[in-house]
Motif scaffolding. Structure first.
Motif, PDB file in Angstrom:
ATOM      1  N   ARG A  18       0.831  -1.214   0.000  1.00  0.00           N
ATOM      2  CA  ARG A  18       0.000   0.000   0.000  1.00  0.00           C
ATOM      3  C   ARG A  18       0.863   1.260   0.000  1.00  0.00           C
ATOM      4  NH1 ARG A  18      -5.427  -0.772   1.286  1.00  0.00           N
ATOM      5  NH2 ARG A  18      -5.969  -2.929   1.855  1.00  0.00           N
ATOM      6  N   ILE A  19       1.923   1.236   0.799  1.00  0.00           N
ATOM      7  CA  ILE A  19       2.806   2.402   0.873  1.00  0.00           C
ATOM      8  C   ILE A  19       3.552   2.590  -0.442  1.00  0.00           C
ATOM      9  CG2 ILE A  19       4.878   3.309   2.009  1.00  0.00           C
ATOM     10  CD1 ILE A  19       3.852   1.936   4.575  1.00  0.00           C
ATOM     11  N   ARG A  55       2.540   1.765  -3.409  1.00  0.00           N
ATOM     12  CA  ARG A  55       1.616   2.327  -4.401  1.00  0.00           C
ATOM     13  C   ARG A  55       1.367   3.800  -4.140  1.00  0.00           C
ATOM     14  NH1 ARG A  55      -1.594  -1.896  -3.058  1.00  0.00           N
ATOM     15  NH2 ARG A  55      -3.294  -0.508  -2.426  1.00  0.00           N
ATOM     16  N   ALA A  56       1.150   4.146  -2.885  1.00  0.00           N
ATOM     17  CA  ALA A  56       0.833   5.533  -2.546  1.00  0.00           C
ATOM     18  C   ALA A  56       1.998   6.472  -2.850  1.00  0.00           C
ATOM     19  CB  ALA A  56       0.445   5.636  -1.074  1.00  0.00           C
ATOM     20  N   ARG A  57       3.212   5.983  -2.662  1.00  0.00           N
ATOM     21  CA  ARG A  57       4.398   6.824  -2.852  1.00  0.00           C
ATOM     22  C   ARG A  57       5.074   6.574  -4.202  1.00  0.00           C
ATOM     23  NH1 ARG A  57       6.475   8.945   1.995  1.00  0.00           N
ATOM     24  NH2 ARG A  57       8.571   8.943   1.069  1.00  0.00           N
ATOM     25  N   HIS A  58       4.477   5.675  -5.014  1.00  0.00           N
ATOM     26  CA  HIS A  58       5.029   5.338  -6.326  1.00  0.00           C
ATOM     27  C   HIS A  58       6.479   4.866  -6.202  1.00  0.00           C
ATOM     28  CE1 HIS A  58       1.442   7.140  -8.055  1.00  0.00           C
ATOM     29  NE2 HIS A  58       1.674   8.223  -7.343  1.00  0.00           N
ATOM     30  N   ARG A  70       2.802  -3.909  -4.778  1.00  0.00           N
ATOM     31  CA  ARG A  70       3.789  -3.511  -5.760  1.00  0.00           C
ATOM     32  C   ARG A  70       3.711  -4.380  -6.995  1.00  0.00           C
ATOM     33  NH1 ARG A  70       9.202  -2.767  -2.104  1.00  0.00           N
ATOM     34  NH2 ARG A  70       8.149  -3.111  -0.163  1.00  0.00           N
TER      35      ARG A  70
END
Length: 217
Positions: free
Chosen positions: A67-68, A70-73, A212
């Motif tokens: 999740r992190i 994806r959120a931070r690319h 990811r």
């Protein structure tokens, strides 16, 4: 004397925020293995419970890192490899160690545990090399071939339930019987089933909410 230190910190700078959560996953797996060994030495079932409790903790870290990321690319080859290695420990080696500590210590039991871990390693390696083709150019993997390795938390949960009922060691569910030169606990067959489902190529499971891209959930 300072160059090695600079290289060390340079490597740390290559880590993304998500990678530290992935390492949290690995730490939980290592902790579970150590606690399983501690239980075998102490006989204190609290150690067994703590080892089992680290499985859902590892799963939580496994979900959060995706999740992190994806959120931070934050997608990287390093993150993919960290994820694979962490999953092998937490969802492969740790459940096997817990099963052995629970009483799966016959010759056939050990063979089943080794088979389970090898299937998990193969499952992760296969995903890493086929992720791009499975994504079909969309950048997202739409389904799993075989069950994801974190599904092994079910095995850990069953062992924790057995512990709560005093069904460890000689009292392990299903008992044991001699099969040729070695002993087999029927419970070990669940590890064989789990491993076989992981390496299945005919079983396709839709992927809900991709972590990811390179991830091997």
């Amino acid at each position: 004397m300072q160059r090695p230190a600079r290289r060390h910190f340079t490597m740390l700078r290559e880590f993304h925020v998500a990678d530290f959560f992935t390492l949290g996953n690995a730490a939980c797996g290592v902790g579970a293995v150590l606690l399983a060994m501690l239980y075998m030495g102490s006989g204190d079932v609290t150690h067994f419970y703590l080892a089992a409790a680290l499985a859902p903790a590892a799963f939580a870290f496994d979900v959060l890192d995706g999740r992190i990321a994806r959120a931070r690319h934050e997608h990287s080859a390093l993150g993919r490899e960290l994820d694979s290695l962490s999953d092998v420990i937490s969802f492969g080696v740790a459940p096997a160690a817990l099963g052995f500590a629970a009483g799966l210590q016959g010759g056939w039991d050990v063979a089943a545990l080794v088979y389970f871990v090898c299937c998990g390693v193969s499952r992760l390696a296969r995903f890493n090399v086929t992720a791009e083709s499975l994504a079909g150019g969309s950048g997202k993997v739409k389904y799993f071939e075989g069950t994801p390795i974190p599904t092994s938390v079910v095995l850990t949960g069953l062992l924790a339930l057995a512990a709560s009922q005093g069904a460890l060691g000689p009292s392990l569910w299903g008992g044991s019987f001699a099969l040729g030169p070695w002993q087999l606990h029927p419970l070990a067959l669940l590890y064989v089933l789990s491993g076989s489902l992981m390496i299945s190529k005919t079983l396709r499971i839709p992927k809900l909410g991709s972590p990811r891209f390179q991830c091997n959930k």
